[in-house]
Design an enzyme around this catalytic site. Structure first.
Site, PDB file in Angstrom:
ATOM      1  N   ARG B   8      52.531  11.915  16.190  1.00 48.42           N
ATOM      2  CA  ARG B   8      53.241  11.926  17.494  1.00 48.42           C
ATOM      3  C   ARG B   8      52.672  10.881  18.444  1.00 48.42           C
ATOM      4  O   ARG B   8      53.376  10.356  19.302  1.00 48.42           O
ATOM      5  CB  ARG B   8      53.193  13.320  18.136  1.00 48.42           C
ATOM      6  CG  ARG B   8      51.800  13.765  18.517  1.00 48.42           C
ATOM      7  CD  ARG B   8      51.802  15.036  19.349  1.00 48.42           C
ATOM      8  NE  ARG B   8      50.470  15.637  19.369  1.00 48.42           N
ATOM      9  CZ  ARG B   8      49.997  16.340  20.383  1.00 48.42           C
ATOM     10  NH1 ARG B   8      50.728  16.552  21.451  1.00 48.42           N
ATOM     11  NH2 ARG B   8      48.787  16.855  20.326  1.00 48.42           N
ATOM     12  N   GLU B  55      67.856  21.811  25.354  1.00 47.30           N
ATOM     13  CA  GLU B  55      67.888  20.867  24.233  1.00 47.30           C
ATOM     14  C   GLU B  55      69.299  20.615  23.723  1.00 47.30           C
ATOM     15  O   GLU B  55      69.621  19.503  23.295  1.00 47.30           O
ATOM     16  CB  GLU B  55      66.998  21.367  23.085  1.00 47.30           C
ATOM     17  CG  GLU B  55      65.518  21.470  23.428  1.00 47.30           C
ATOM     18  CD  GLU B  55      65.147  22.735  24.204  1.00 47.30           C
ATOM     19  OE1 GLU B  55      66.033  23.598  24.407  1.00 47.30           O
ATOM     20  OE2 GLU B  55      63.983  22.874  24.608  1.00 47.30           O
ATOM     21  N   PHE B  80      63.110  23.002  18.264  1.00 48.35           N
ATOM     22  CA  PHE B  80      64.226  22.997  19.225  1.00 48.35           C
ATOM     23  C   PHE B  80      65.192  21.841  18.964  1.00 48.35           C
ATOM     24  O   PHE B  80      66.388  21.963  19.203  1.00 48.35           O
ATOM     25  CB  PHE B  80      63.674  22.963  20.642  1.00 48.35           C
ATOM     26  CG  PHE B  80      62.533  23.933  20.818  1.00 48.35           C
ATOM     27  CD1 PHE B  80      62.691  25.270  20.458  1.00 48.35           C
ATOM     28  CD2 PHE B  80      61.288  23.521  21.280  1.00 48.35           C
ATOM     29  CE1 PHE B  80      61.641  26.168  20.573  1.00 48.35           C
ATOM     30  CE2 PHE B  80      60.230  24.419  21.393  1.00 48.35           C
ATOM     31  CZ  PHE B  80      60.408  25.741  21.037  1.00 48.35           C
ATOM     32  N   ARG B 164      51.599  17.298  15.185  1.00 50.21           N
ATOM     33  CA  ARG B 164      50.704  17.443  16.327  1.00 50.21           C
ATOM     34  C   ARG B 164      49.261  17.166  15.927  1.00 50.21           C
ATOM     35  O   ARG B 164      48.459  16.706  16.730  1.00 50.21           O
ATOM     36  CB  ARG B 164      50.818  18.876  16.851  1.00 50.21           C
ATOM     37  CG  ARG B 164      49.773  19.244  17.888  1.00 50.21           C
ATOM     38  CD  ARG B 164      49.985  20.664  18.405  1.00 50.21           C
ATOM     39  NE  ARG B 164      49.014  20.960  19.455  1.00 50.21           N
ATOM     40  CZ  ARG B 164      47.871  21.613  19.243  1.00 50.21           C
ATOM     41  NH1 ARG B 164      47.566  22.057  18.038  1.00 50.21           N
ATOM     42  NH2 ARG B 164      47.036  21.826  20.245  1.00 50.21           N
TER      43      ARG B 164
END
Lengths: 279, 315
Positions: B8, B55, B80, B164
């Site tokens: 990310r 979203e 999402f 992440r």
């Protein structure tokens, strides 16, 4: 509004309605009720309001239109055809296997369709995106969207309402086709989304209510919308579902079915009678 | 293997750098700090639009912007972006084949402590079913950077999956003249007894497993598949033809994801035993990442074990 022009628009809207019936009858299915209710609004948008060029449907500076209530595609197709985007005869291919006129609008295949829609709630968000892009690109095109009153039960419509006000999209006009009926019954009985005017004002919109079948009122509202700065405009267009076809008016059951031959003939006779009166 | 960085981070860094040369816009749904689009926002505030925690709206807004000719990056957590907004991605972006690049971070189990509601192990499966959707799942920060660069100049809808948790940079170590090619698998290590086809976070563990296998006399070929759709069937068939057994590794449900895609491809072209490593059709849970990986069997040791079993299954 000039009386001659008003009469002319009424004639065009009646032609649009005939195209709706021809298309839906030829398909043997489809959504005539909500198509007939927005025929006047679409006629005004495409014949008076919007800066478009049927010969150059992808012109980058054109005004955009999003039919968020995509199931009323017959009305959009008929308006586009009558405006010269394609041949009116093609309306009779609606929903056929080899036709580009899909059951719900498809932007890649049909000249003049600016966004693929059909799943309720998505179109108004896309219209917000177009309006935002115009602002960002410092282009002066405007964006118009038609949302159904039943469609406003979708949460995404309110996400979009929040977004449009937040980004001060004063180049966006949402017409709410307020015919009061959805598939299962009156909107206030199925899942009451009213009062739309108060809710939209609370979301930060400029709200105008008009008779959806009065060209002078539609015109006045759209002119007013052009003067509104810093917020989007919602036009609540109070309409008659099935408008123009005697047996369809204000009847839920004509939301999503096509007339058989006998009733098709009655519908065409009704509209031809109106055409006579408008001569 | 010195450098460890979350993919990310590369997403944010690449957007911020490429933003100088290319006129794209970036959307986020109140997660700019976590998805790292905040790096772009800081540099190009006029081209960044926060959509708030909505979203579904964001994906359709992205479609609207893209319809005017712009390239749009729309970012949120995988859960999402692919989960909640699936239908908007399918109908607003996929169906009209619009130029929207979905940057989905916090994919898979390595989200860690936030637990099951945020650990998306279903996104690859969901996105694979959308016709015309390109899916990229980079192995390390280097590759993630290259993937974003590729996205900017590639037309059509794309789903990019980022993590992440920090991962070691391994791809360029294995392939010094590495060049990111959309739809092309990367041969990281040659072998003859078994193929380990890995994607995303699992790639460095596949290399670790190959080392262990080598010490035990098993020669494992390691292939990094960064583009899950369209899948590089040729490299898989070629390798399977050579080794006769395949293990897949992904940080995703074994149903419908990368392993399933490999099975589908090989079944049709060159059937060999395929054993899949992934989340075994269950939900995630809270925990630190290392024990989570143990808990779900997303380890080099499990790859070693499955590789041996795959070898044993050969006729």
């Amino acid at each position: 509004m000039d009386k001659t022009r008003e009469l002319e628009l009424k004639r065009i809207a009646n032609d649009v309605r005939i195209g709706i019936i021809e298309g839906v009858y030829s398909a043997g299915c489809g959504h005539p009720g909500g198509s007939l209710s927005i025929a006047d609004v679409l006629t005004y948008l495409y014949f008076e309001e919007m800066n478009i060029d049927p010969k150059n449907p992808k012109w980058e500076h054109r005004d955009r239109f999003v039919l968020s209530k995509g199931h009323t595609a017959p009305a959009l197709y008929s308006t586009l055809a009558n405006r010269g985007f394609f041949d009116v005869e093609e309306l009779k291919t609606l929903r056929h296997i080899d036709s580009r006129l899909q059951g719900h609008p498809e932007m890649k295949g049909v000249p003049g369709v600016d966004m693929s829609t059909g799943s309720l709630g998505l179109g108004i968000s896309a219209a917000c995106g177009m309006a935002l892009a115009a602002k960002y690109d410092k282009k002066d095109f405007r964006v118009y969207a038609v949302v159904g009153d039943g469609e406003s039960e979708e949460g995404q419509v309110w996400e979009a309402a929040m977004f449009a006000a937040h980004y001060k999209l004063d180049n966006l006009v949402m017409v709410l086709d307020w015919n009061g009926l959805q598939i299962d019954g009156p909107i206030t009985e199925v899942m009451n989304p009213t009062p739309h005017d108060e809710k939209l004002r609370a979301f930060g919109w400029h709200v105008i209510t008009v008779d959806a079948h009065s060209f002078p009122e539609i015109e006045a509202a759209l002119k007013e919308a052009r003067e509104v700065k810093g917020k989007p405009t919602a036009i609540i267009a109070v309409s008659v579902k099935g408008k123009g076809v005697s047996y369809m008016e204000n009847k839920c059951e004509w939301h999503g079915q096509a007339p058989k031959e006998d009733l098709y003939k009655v519908a065409i006779a009704d509209l031809e009678k109106i055409a006579e009166e408008l001569k | 293997m010195a450098d460890k960085k979350a993919t990310r981070e590369s997403y944010g860094a690449a957007l911020a750098e490429l933003g100088e040369k290319y006129d794209f816009v970036v959307l986020d749904a109140d997660l700019a700090a976590a998805t790292k689009t905040g790096m772009f926002k800081k540099k190009f505030p006029d081209r960044f639009f926060n959509c708030g925690i909505a979203e579904g709206n964001m994906m359709s807004v992205a479609a609207g912007i893209a319809s005017t000719g712009k390239t749009v990056f729309a970012s949120s957590f995988a859960m999402f972006a692919a989960g909640r907004a699936f239908e908007q991605v399918r109908n607003s972006i996929g169906y009209p084949h619009l130029n929207v690049k979905i940057g989905a971070t916090h994919a898979g189990i390595t989200v860690g402590e936030d637990g099951a509601t945020h650990q998306c192990n279903e996104d690859i499966a969901l996105m694979r079913t959308i016709p015309g959707m390109t899916i990229i799942n980079p192995a390390d920060a280097d590759e993630a950077y290259e993937a974003v660069k590729c996205a900017v100049t590639t037309d059509g809808p794309m789903y990019m999956r980022f993590g992440r948790f920090a991962v070691p940079n391994v791809v360029r170590d294995c392939v010094p003249d590495y060049k990111f090619e959309l739809g092309k698998g990367v041969l990281l290590r040659e072998g003859s007894d078994v193929t380990i086809a890995a994607t995303g976070f699992m790639v460095h563990l596949a290399l670790e497993a190959a080392d262990t296998l080598a010490a035990e006399g098993i020669s494992a070929e390691v292939i990094n598949i960064h583009t899950i759709k369209p899948l590089d069937k040729d490299i898989l068939v070629e390798s399977a033809t050579k080794t006769g057994a395949v293990v897949t590794a992904e940080e995703h449900n074994v149903i419908g994801g990368f392993g399933a895609a490999v099975c589908e491809a090989l079944c049709e072209a060159y059937p060999v035993p395929v054993l899949r490593i992934g989340v075994e059709d269950t939900y995630g849970r809270s925990g630190k990442v290392p024990p989570l990986l143990e808990y779900y069997g997303l380890t080099a040791a499990n790859i070693v074990d499955k590789a041996k079993r795959a070898v044993a299954m050969k006729k």
